[in-house]
Design an enzyme around this catalytic site. Structure first.
Site, PDB file in Angstrom:
ATOM      1  N   HIS A  18       0.933  -1.174   0.115  1.00  0.00           N
ATOM      2  CA  HIS A  18      -0.031   0.106  -0.010  1.00  0.00           C
ATOM      3  C   HIS A  18       0.768   1.231  -0.014  1.00  0.00           C
ATOM      4  CE1 HIS A  18      -2.957  -2.793   2.440  1.00  0.00           C
ATOM      5  NE2 HIS A  18      -3.444  -2.580   0.927  1.00  0.00           N
ATOM      6  N   LYS A  42     -18.178  -6.117   8.015  1.00  0.00           N
ATOM      7  CA  LYS A  42     -17.207  -6.875   7.831  1.00  0.00           C
ATOM      8  C   LYS A  42     -16.309  -6.830   9.037  1.00  0.00           C
ATOM      9  CE  LYS A  42     -13.377  -6.555   4.309  1.00  0.00           C
ATOM     10  NZ  LYS A  42     -13.031  -6.092   3.078  1.00  0.00           N
ATOM     11  N   ARG A  91      -1.958  -6.222  -8.338  1.00  0.00           N
ATOM     12  CA  ARG A  91      -0.944  -7.264  -8.302  1.00  0.00           C
ATOM     13  C   ARG A  91      -1.021  -8.286  -9.166  1.00  0.00           C
ATOM     14  NH1 ARG A  91      -2.843  -7.725  -2.132  1.00  0.00           N
ATOM     15  NH2 ARG A  91      -4.742  -7.388  -3.602  1.00  0.00           N
TER      16      ARG A  91
HETATM   17  P1  ADP Z   1      -9.598  -3.871  -0.231  1.00  0.00           P
HETATM   18  O1  ADP Z   1     -10.583  -4.354   0.770  1.00  0.00           O
HETATM   19  O2  ADP Z   1     -10.428  -2.605  -1.219  1.00  0.00           O
HETATM   20  O3  ADP Z   1      -9.192  -4.856  -1.346  1.00  0.00           O
HETATM   21  P2  ADP Z   1      -7.070  -3.655   0.763  1.00  0.00           P
HETATM   22  O4  ADP Z   1      -6.543  -2.908   1.765  1.00  0.00           O
HETATM   23  O5  ADP Z   1      -6.956  -4.954   0.756  1.00  0.00           O
HETATM   24  O6  ADP Z   1      -8.657  -3.337   0.395  1.00  0.00           O
HETATM   25  O7  ADP Z   1      -6.409  -3.004  -0.809  1.00  0.00           O
HETATM   26  C1  ADP Z   1      -6.484  -1.759  -1.121  1.00  0.00           C
HETATM   27  C2  ADP Z   1      -5.825  -1.310  -2.486  1.00  0.00           C
HETATM   28  O8  ADP Z   1      -4.453  -1.668  -2.275  1.00  0.00           O
HETATM   29  C3  ADP Z   1      -6.359  -2.126  -3.567  1.00  0.00           C
HETATM   30  O9  ADP Z   1      -6.382  -1.428  -4.838  1.00  0.00           O
HETATM   31  C4  ADP Z   1      -5.365  -3.288  -3.662  1.00  0.00           C
HETATM   32  O10 ADP Z   1      -5.438  -3.826  -4.860  1.00  0.00           O
HETATM   33  C5  ADP Z   1      -3.953  -2.658  -3.459  1.00  0.00           C
HETATM   34  N1  ADP Z   1      -2.911  -3.479  -2.851  1.00  0.00           N
HETATM   35  C6  ADP Z   1      -3.040  -4.345  -1.779  1.00  0.00           C
HETATM   36  N2  ADP Z   1      -1.876  -4.998  -1.585  1.00  0.00           N
HETATM   37  C7  ADP Z   1      -1.155  -4.302  -2.653  1.00  0.00           C
HETATM   38  C8  ADP Z   1       0.222  -4.734  -2.896  1.00  0.00           C
HETATM   39  N3  ADP Z   1       1.149  -5.657  -2.322  1.00  0.00           N
HETATM   40  N4  ADP Z   1       0.851  -4.062  -4.046  1.00  0.00           N
HETATM   41  C9  ADP Z   1       0.078  -3.130  -4.627  1.00  0.00           C
HETATM   42  N5  ADP Z   1      -1.202  -2.714  -4.518  1.00  0.00           N
HETATM   43  C10 ADP Z   1      -1.845  -3.490  -3.497  1.00  0.00           C
END
Ligand code: ADP
Length: 161
Positions: A18, A42, A91
């Site tokens: 992130h 959730k 990803r």
């Molecule tokens: P959500 O529940 O909306 O998927 P996340 O916290 O899992 O929330 O992810 C938020 C955003 O960050 C999403 O766009 C996700 O694809 C991106 N993301 C999560 N992990 C990574 C990573 N390792 N590299 C790049 N982007 C990521």
């Protein structure tokens, strides 16, 4: 006019994946609002306040990153905050399929808002919050997957309180 983007997510917890997306996007936008989803249905591991505090720590020296939370539709949060861009990270092909549907629905709900995707660097493509959470729950050391500013020992999960 200032270019503002909203980066929405659960961030349960916030990871180096992130963080990297936000830091790269700072070259494209004047301000990024990290919007933590407050979804009552959730069950999150870290409380909303904890998740926001972790992210604020990471960007405490970056005034162009703001941390907030929201319920309801992401595009409504964007409109309320005058943001014309939605930022998401990609990803894998599975991410793409999932994001494509959400992005197209958002475009149809709010044609003025553009979703911008940044591809993760290969080193971060296997990092996801679910796995990081599982390591923490199982008593493992997940520190290398979260930004250095976050000391996981300072925070408790909601099921440990
Ligand atoms: P959500 O529940 O909306 O998927 P996340 O916290 O899992 O929330 O992810 C938020 C955003 O960050 C999403 O766009 C996700 O694809 C991106 N993301 C999560 N992990 C990574 C990573 N390792 N590299 C790049 N982007 C990521």
């Amino acid at each position: 006019m200032k270019k503002k983007a909203v980066f929405p997510g659960s961030f349960d917890p916030f990871t180096i994946g992130h963080e990297a997306i936000i830091r790269r996007a700072l070259s494209m936008f004047d301000e990024i609002i990290v919007a933590v989803g407050a979804n009552a249905l959730k069950k999150n591991y870290y409380s909303l306040e904890t998740r926001k505090e972790m992210i604020r720590k990471v960007f405490r020296d970056e005034p162009r990153v703001r941390v907030d939370h929201y319920g309801g539709l992401t595009v409504d949060f964007c409109k309320r905050n005058g943001a014309d861009y939605l930022l998401r990270g990609l990803r894998t092909a599975a991410d793409f399929e999932f994001e494509r549907a959400i992005g197209q629905v958002n475009k149809s709900l709010a044609p003025g808002i553009e979703t911008v995707f940044l591809l993760t660097v290969p080193e971060h493509s296997f990092i996801n919050s679910t796995i990081v959470r599982d390591i923490i729950r199982s008593g493992g050391d997940a520190s290398k997957f979260v930004p250095a500013a976050i000391n996981l020992r300072d925070y408790k999960g909601t099921d440990e309180q």
